[in-house]
Enzyme design. Sequence first.
Site, mmCIF file in Angstrom:
data_model
loop_
_atom_site.group_PDB
_atom_site.id
_atom_site.type_symbol
_atom_site.label_atom_id
_atom_site.label_comp_id
_atom_site.label_asym_id
_atom_site.label_seq_id
_atom_site.Cartn_x
_atom_site.Cartn_y
_atom_site.Cartn_z
ATOM 1 N N HIS A 264 62.764 56.260 58.582
ATOM 2 C CA HIS A 264 63.132 55.467 57.720
ATOM 3 C C HIS A 264 62.150 55.390 56.427
ATOM 4 O O HIS A 264 62.611 55.600 55.300
ATOM 5 C CB HIS A 264 63.349 53.911 58.268
ATOM 6 C CG HIS A 264 64.088 53.826 59.408
ATOM 7 N ND1 HIS A 264 65.228 54.777 59.639
ATOM 8 C CD2 HIS A 264 63.903 53.094 60.540
ATOM 9 C CE1 HIS A 264 66.004 54.558 60.904
ATOM 10 N NE2 HIS A 264 65.140 53.603 61.309
ATOM 11 N N TYR A 387 63.051 43.619 41.134
ATOM 12 C CA TYR A 387 62.633 42.717 40.224
ATOM 13 C C TYR A 387 61.445 43.540 39.278
ATOM 14 O O TYR A 387 60.735 43.957 40.170
ATOM 15 C CB TYR A 387 62.390 41.254 40.460
ATOM 16 C CG TYR A 387 61.455 41.144 41.806
ATOM 17 C CD1 TYR A 387 62.123 41.194 42.743
ATOM 18 C CD2 TYR A 387 60.245 41.126 41.723
ATOM 19 C CE1 TYR A 387 61.213 40.989 43.907
ATOM 20 C CE2 TYR A 387 59.279 40.842 42.807
ATOM 21 C CZ TYR A 387 59.724 40.815 43.966
ATOM 22 O OH TYR A 387 59.057 40.666 45.177
HETATM 23 C C1 BG6 Z 1 65.642 51.352 64.121
HETATM 24 C C2 BG6 Z 1 64.524 51.051 64.920
HETATM 25 O O1 BG6 Z 1 65.951 52.456 63.593
HETATM 26 O O2 BG6 Z 1 65.600 50.446 62.760
HETATM 27 C C3 BG6 Z 1 64.179 49.500 65.254
HETATM 28 O O3 BG6 Z 1 64.530 51.844 65.951
HETATM 29 C C4 BG6 Z 1 64.263 48.831 63.951
HETATM 30 O O4 BG6 Z 1 63.077 49.344 65.961
HETATM 31 C C5 BG6 Z 1 65.565 49.010 63.212
HETATM 32 O O5 BG6 Z 1 64.382 47.319 64.433
HETATM 33 C C6 BG6 Z 1 65.350 48.248 61.808
HETATM 34 O O6 BG6 Z 1 66.510 48.635 60.985
HETATM 35 P P1 BG6 Z 1 67.032 47.401 59.959
HETATM 36 O O7 BG6 Z 1 68.044 48.011 59.396
HETATM 37 O O8 BG6 Z 1 67.304 46.170 60.884
HETATM 38 O O9 BG6 Z 1 65.800 47.062 59.142
#
Ligand code: BG6
Length: 493
Positions: A264, A387
């Site tokens: 991510h 912001y």
């Molecule tokens: C997932 C992880 O990919 O993303 C989780 O495995 C995490 O541990 C989640 O809680 C968070 O996603 P978001 O969209 O709620 O930030």
Amino acid sequence: PETGCLSIIVLGASGDLAKKKTFPALFNLYRQGFLQSNEVHIFGYARTKISDDDLRSRIRGYLSRGKENEGEVLEFLQLIKYVSGSYDSGEGFTLLDKAISEHEFSKNSTEGSSRRLFYFALPPSVYPSVCRMIKSYFDFKELPAYCITYVKYPQVTVLADLGGWTRIVVEKPFGKDLASSEQLSSQIGELFDEPQIYRIDHYLGKELVQNLLVLRFANRFFLPLWNRDNIDNIQIVFREDFGTEGRGGYFDEYGIIRDIIQNHLLQVLCLVAMEKPVSQKPEHIRDEKVKVLQSMLPIKDEEVVLGQYEGYKDDPTVPNNSNTPTFATMVLRIHNERWEGVPFIMKAGKALNSRKAEIRVQFKDVPGQKQGRNEFVIRLQPSEAMYMKLTVKKPGLEMSTVQSELDLSYGQRYQGVVIPEAYERLILDTIRGDQQHFVRRDELKAAWEIFTPLLHRIDNGEVKPIPYKPGSRGPAEADELLQHAGYVQTHGY
Ligand code: BG6
């Protein structure tokens, strides 16, 4: 073509991901008219032996955002059929094949024109066997949109664009390190072509992540400033105010770096750091992301702080001697002309004091200016906002300065606009055949190359997490690392 018979097959239909994310996303697409009941059918597949109605009632509770009309929910649920079977034997897939064929037949689908989307809400351990099953029962190769297929009739050869396809949607974890990920990629790659494979990273479906390239390349405010001459450091932050909550067993095998940072946050970093793509074509955008990843310098142990919240090991599925980090702060460095010397500070943690994901771009000091640095913050969640922290004259008779904000809060500025869920957008992209917001195989490989040496050192116990209190900011050492990397605390917001 986007018309014709569409079968969406949710594998692992009785699991958590399917219930909480996949089916609700499909429902939202349905109610907005992106899935038409005269052409779509949804199939749930899993090992659990339950009936169509059992599955429907399991899903039902997750479909509501509060204001749905009951009629739509019922109509949607009627589109769902359930087939039970294992992931590695032909029996279940024969039944699934039969169910799909009946659906396609009922929609008068011509051979070769059916669209089949397989959504893997499954543990990756079964990906290879499921891929083999799909390949042998259902595969149509992905054909470019302009592709012309020859359909033979007794006397004439007719040119027709049938537009059928088979696509698979898979989700992390794609392996645990470079070697295991490459192994999985080749197993899947032997069976499906890259344009058929949609590797989901749901952060790429978030509104403000999708906004990043527009923001950077369509605004003169940013174009000339977005580089090492003006930017001092960039933070990409993910915080959650809850722990692993019932997922301890899974989480302990992976840890926060594999769960959040390697995918991510790194995807977000790519969009923040990449050069302008040659065009908006998915391949051109993904080419630029790969270049960022390939320009990363090795991560230094002294620029990593790991943490583990106290109480994490109380989960009976977590081993007592677990060395798995639930928190990490680390500095990534990109060795190229634009970013040489600018630390990208990645920070992610569970069981912290707040839930938030944001990008903080901190600009360099203005010589002689004491009030504080300019900072541009993009808050991905909650409450999407951007912001800018600016120095202005403090309003009033006195001639002094103060830090203030130029604020674009989506809730206020775009009142009444419902921001789609990441999964909704990404599933729609899959149906449309747009791979821009999905991770390409070489991107995945480059991402693992960056983290694998550090992950191996952690797995071997050479780098250890520091305990921190649940509900805190994480280990104090992480804030020290931040300062060391050049971050200067500006006034809170
Ligand atoms: C997932 C992880 O990919 O993303 C989780 O495995 C995490 O541990 C989640 O809680 C968070 O996603 P978001 O969209 O709620 O930030």
